[in-house]
Scaffold this motif. Sequence first.
Motif, short mmCIF file in Angstrom:
data_model
loop_
_atom_site.label_atom_id
_atom_site.label_comp_id
_atom_site.label_asym_id
_atom_site.label_seq_id
_atom_site.Cartn_x
_atom_site.Cartn_y
_atom_site.Cartn_z
N GLN A 168 0.64 -1.30 -0.03
CA GLN A 168 0.00 0.15 -0.21
C GLN A 168 0.77 1.24 0.08
O GLN A 168 1.57 1.54 0.81
N GLY A 169 0.56 1.77 -1.45
CA GLY A 169 1.29 3.11 -1.31
C GLY A 169 3.19 3.13 -1.64
O GLY A 169 2.94 1.94 -1.93
N THR A 170 3.41 4.34 -1.82
CA THR A 170 4.35 4.38 -1.75
C THR A 170 6.04 5.06 -1.33
O THR A 170 7.05 5.77 -1.43
N SER A 174 6.55 0.35 2.28
CA SER A 174 6.28 0.22 1.17
C SER A 174 6.79 -0.50 0.39
O SER A 174 6.88 -1.96 -0.64
N SER A 192 -1.92 3.15 -5.14
CA SER A 192 -1.61 4.15 -4.53
C SER A 192 -2.50 5.21 -5.28
O SER A 192 -3.61 4.49 -6.51
N SER A 193 -2.66 6.27 -4.75
CA SER A 193 -3.44 7.26 -5.02
C SER A 193 -2.49 8.26 -6.73
O SER A 193 -3.49 8.76 -6.97
N GLY A 238 -1.77 1.86 5.89
CA GLY A 238 -3.18 2.86 6.14
C GLY A 238 -4.09 3.13 6.83
O GLY A 238 -4.73 3.26 7.42
N GLY A 328 3.64 14.60 1.33
CA GLY A 328 4.45 13.16 0.74
C GLY A 328 4.75 13.16 -1.06
O GLY A 328 4.13 11.99 -1.52
#
Lengths: 339, 339, 339, 339
Positions: A168-170, A174, A192-193, A238, A328
Amino acid sequence: MKAMRLEENFGLENIRRVDLPEPEPGPGEALIEIQAVAINPRDRIMMLGGYGRMGGRPPLVPLCDGAGRVAALGPGVEGVAVGDFVCPAYSTTWSHGPPDAEAHRGAHGGPLDGTMRARMTVPARAVLKAPPHLTPAEAASLPCAGVTAWSAVVEQAQVKPGQTVLLQGTGAVSLFALQFAKLAGARTILISSSDEKLERARPLGADHVINYRTDPDWHKTAREITEGVGLDHVVDLGGAETLEKSISAVRSSGSVSLIGVLGGASPALNLGKVVTRNIRLQGVTVGGRDMAARMMAAIAAAGLRPPLHAERFAFEALPQALAALPEGRHFGKVVCDDF
Amino acid sequence: MKAMRLEENFGLENIRRVDLPEPEPGPGEALIEIQAVAINPRDRIMMLGGYGRMGGRPPLVPLCDGAGRVAALGPGVEGVAVGDFVCPAYSTTWSHGPPDAEAHRGAHGGPLDGTMRARMTVPARAVLKAPPHLTPAEAASLPCAGVTAWSAVVEQAQVKPGQTVLLQGTGAVSLFALQFAKLAGARTILISSSDEKLERARPLGADHVINYRTDPDWHKTAREITEGVGLDHVVDLGGAETLEKSISAVRSSGSVSLIGVLGGASPALNLGKVVTRNIRLQGVTVGGRDMAARMMAAIAAAGLRPPLHAERFAFEALPQALAALPEGRHFGKVVCDDF
Amino acid sequence: MKAMRLEENFGLENIRRVDLPEPEPGPGEALIEIQAVAINPRDRIMMLGGYGRMGGRPPLVPLCDGAGRVAALGPGVEGVAVGDFVCPAYSTTWSHGPPDAEAHRGAHGGPLDGTMRARMTVPARAVLKAPPHLTPAEAASLPCAGVTAWSAVVEQAQVKPGQTVLLQGTGAVSLFALQFAKLAGARTILISSSDEKLERARPLGADHVINYRTDPDWHKTAREITEGVGLDHVVDLGGAETLEKSISAVRSSGSVSLIGVLGGASPALNLGKVVTRNIRLQGVTVGGRDMAARMMAAIAAAGLRPPLHAERFAFEALPQALAALPEGRHFGKVVCDDF
Amino acid sequence: MKAMRLEENFGLENIRRVDLPEPEPGPGEALIEIQAVAINPRDRIMMLGGYGRMGGRPPLVPLCDGAGRVAALGPGVEGVAVGDFVCPAYSTTWSHGPPDAEAHRGAHGGPLDGTMRARMTVPARAVLKAPPHLTPAEAASLPCAGVTAWSAVVEQAQVKPGQTVLLQGTGAVSLFALQFAKLAGARTILISSSDEKLERARPLGADHVINYRTDPDWHKTAREITEGVGLDHVVDLGGAETLEKSISAVRSSGSVSLIGVLGGASPALNLGKVVTRNIRLQGVTVGGRDMAARMMAAIAAAGLRPPLHAERFAFEALPQALAALPEGRHFGKVVCDDF
């Protein structure tokens, strides 16, 4: 000897450049010439006083992550030589096993002084050989985030060839977990978003990528990749924002690493699903010296390179680097190697 | 329907081309159109009557390894569809767990008829989905030797990133073990008596190669690669010829997979070394259906391709193929895909 | 301060009563007033020079096993208090994990001076809390033989409720293994050449007993107890005399602890059986400080009492006690608690 | 043949005594003469329609737990004989491994007809040998609650000698878990709101008891029993009412079995504690046939006797027995053995 140090009170504004006396290695100690440091969310919380009695108090030299060369040895040191390329371990009092109270008592960057100085002394038993193919900045990025990801993927979840693992995510943990899961032979899914960050993560080993902003049902998409069976493992970073979906994404008897609390530290737990499907939830923090040494050896043998954020901060810009972390915008570890 | 079959007595000279009635799938069964078969040392021993009461008796269709397409289904079959690319499992009576007496009772190619025929019926629970990126010949090479290597490296030794694993020779089990150890993130060392074969094995994942003919102290050379610590794991295939050195090569608390008896089945065991260094010796044979399915999924996910011997044998040349096996001139699995 | 010590040369005849200077605890050390010691086969071999470079050299105070009270503390000691009932750990340099070269370098009774003296200093990290319900003689019997049996049964074989475990002989390791296997919920079978000793072992937890002198097919009798399935685990102490039968006695995927070499150190290994039945052979020696602490805690919680040989030897009779050991007339640990 | 059956609609009031045709064993099936049945919370929820699509539909013979004698065999049955004392397994479609969708499809008492009838047919592969020292009522109490507790304590948490385990309440799963934890060599702590029930639980193996009504800080009291280290394992049955305290009670790297949702199915999870202390939360339901067989063998070998509620219900009083269950006045399993 130059250092950055938290003076008088907590708060990033109280970090200042100071001159400290040259350290000398005592019995069983090594003197390390620091060439680069890396920044973790932990360091920011520490500077803000967020760990209370468990943390350090000013005056305090920040940061647990660093890398450099052994410059001198005190009497009675074995297994470390002048010139070795090394990292201080996260803690001087955590050799192996689970994190008891004692384990954090010797942590660098709080309670003990950290790596943000020209030279530091470290007990030889807490000196880690860094992978020789890495730059100082790359090596500095390993001890905290790398060991956390290693513990989750390799030592706790024991990811094996043929399994499917979702990350989850960078953030640094992760991306390390992605590299380790791939190294262990797994099929990997990264969410990721940011489409841009997802593309940058592909060459690190992401077999599938999902943008959770445009695909909020990422847990269902991930299950489809396994033809409906469910994932073997999810590295959950998260917290309250992701846990419910992480649990939905894993297969019966699958497992979820609990590491992050970015989205909230008190999620509601869907006990019904966890019970009827025999799901395992495993809390994970950083690890002791022996575990860090196993990770360093694996990175050296496999020739892995951790990704670093493109922008480098100057020695004196540490407060700015710490302040930038929660924004971020970075991809890869934020380091300072301008010593 | 054409088949090769052992007639009347044991002995390769008694294998003959025959015409058998077309098989029809009964309740719970699938009919598989065989497109390729692969040969294992086990098959030769079986044809020579070497397994006694545990083996099959003539008339017997040889071989446990094969691959093809599902051509028809009997009533009540779930989870398998016409057109699926599949392999029969090694045994129809071994679903999971250790190899009990029952496990071998349903083995293809003895006691049950095997894969060396145009079509065969198999209980649906013993039908394995083959990795779709493979040719029939490649898929046919997996069920026996592949599962043996998978059991040794992934499920028994649980090889992890950063570990060092040594493989012996360039037989099919050793080359599969090499590929799986590499897939699991290990550093690998391959030994062989042929420089040419060692070079051919490099692209399969051999990080280090040692010719044991020119370097009979290969166990010491291997230890040096680990800076004297010793190997984490050795897949021993030489039996009496290699066991002593395999034990010397592993680290304290390291392990040795015992698979092969090529060099003799009754080696002297150096108990002193095994005891004082807490070494583990693990006997390994092939595995059940569930384990085979895990291996198939891992090969599919990773896109591994097993090496095949360059020379292909015709359907009717099975006796010659079985006779050629002990000569050891092949590199990669000996298959017959000219159906 | 009185001590027994090996003087000048190896050989039991060179052990003599001597007066040594009173030891004083340095930084991080505890001073232990020894109240009882216990004798292991290892100690006899050490006195005879049988370990070569790995052992100690005269002058050398013998024995690794002892128990007593903490009489004083050096500066900087935490976790140990004056008056604590304790045992020195087997080695001062083996905290956890497998036995590397370093692990034995700090072993008491060779290379380091041992417990056979009125008082000794031990680094606090190598001081074990003894179970409070035991006498000093009982506690002294634990560190070497007890930890070996604990490692075999609890930490390596991980014996579970419902399993069947066979123990060989009535030596100290075997009787400890019997008690631990029973404590872990297993069904136990003990074999011995003496009906009298078998009867004495029943109250320690032997569910079934077999006299291997009158029933040389003890491995078949043991299999019958499991209705032909085979044992889950055998603790092999006979080496060349027993290994073949131990392997025959275990079930498919069962395991054998290799500990003893009483019957010969170079048995022929029946590879065929080990391979086809997936049997595991696990070498076991004593363990590190952490493992010993887990064993001590388990003995304390369960209220186990180790059996002691009825005859007690006087302080100065150590050579006689060491000489008596191989005669095998004892039942339970040979101790000296006449300090 | 007499039976109790849910007719037309969900609701305890729709359970009625009926006469059904005599069942006859088909190929591979055994006919069991039922001698006793036991009641689980699951059965009540099933009769109330609480499992939706996952459950059964009327007409439905209730209950998954029962015991009796094999009265006849269909063709082709191996491993079961007429006269055997047996229990039907929880499900006919769950042989081993984790609970996939298929596992519950063959569950007795919903979706399939259950044990509440004079005779029933069961596939031989789903027939469990009952421990011969038990009464039918005792044996009937094992398959559902017993296997759940066994899975939690023995196969998931792998409780070992010397560990400390806390159990919650005096429901059937908790009392089984108590007996298994004690059998595995652990020190046990039982909490309940009733002093009387705590006293009755002592002879089952409760080393320490805490009344959580009078001592709401039971988690702190439990930690004190371990001298502040924390418990190795907690079997959590209270869900939202207990989870926070269960997590507080375990040591660093300790584990919590999640089984019950009595106090609410959606507790808030204290991620901070779980993460920083590396705590493991493991969901647990009942298990497959192989696991049940391992439990049965362990109970037989150890001679364990499960506690039964003193009051026995008549065959036709099943609705009353189901209604009484949530009142919690019972101690031990509620059974009906008046067949």
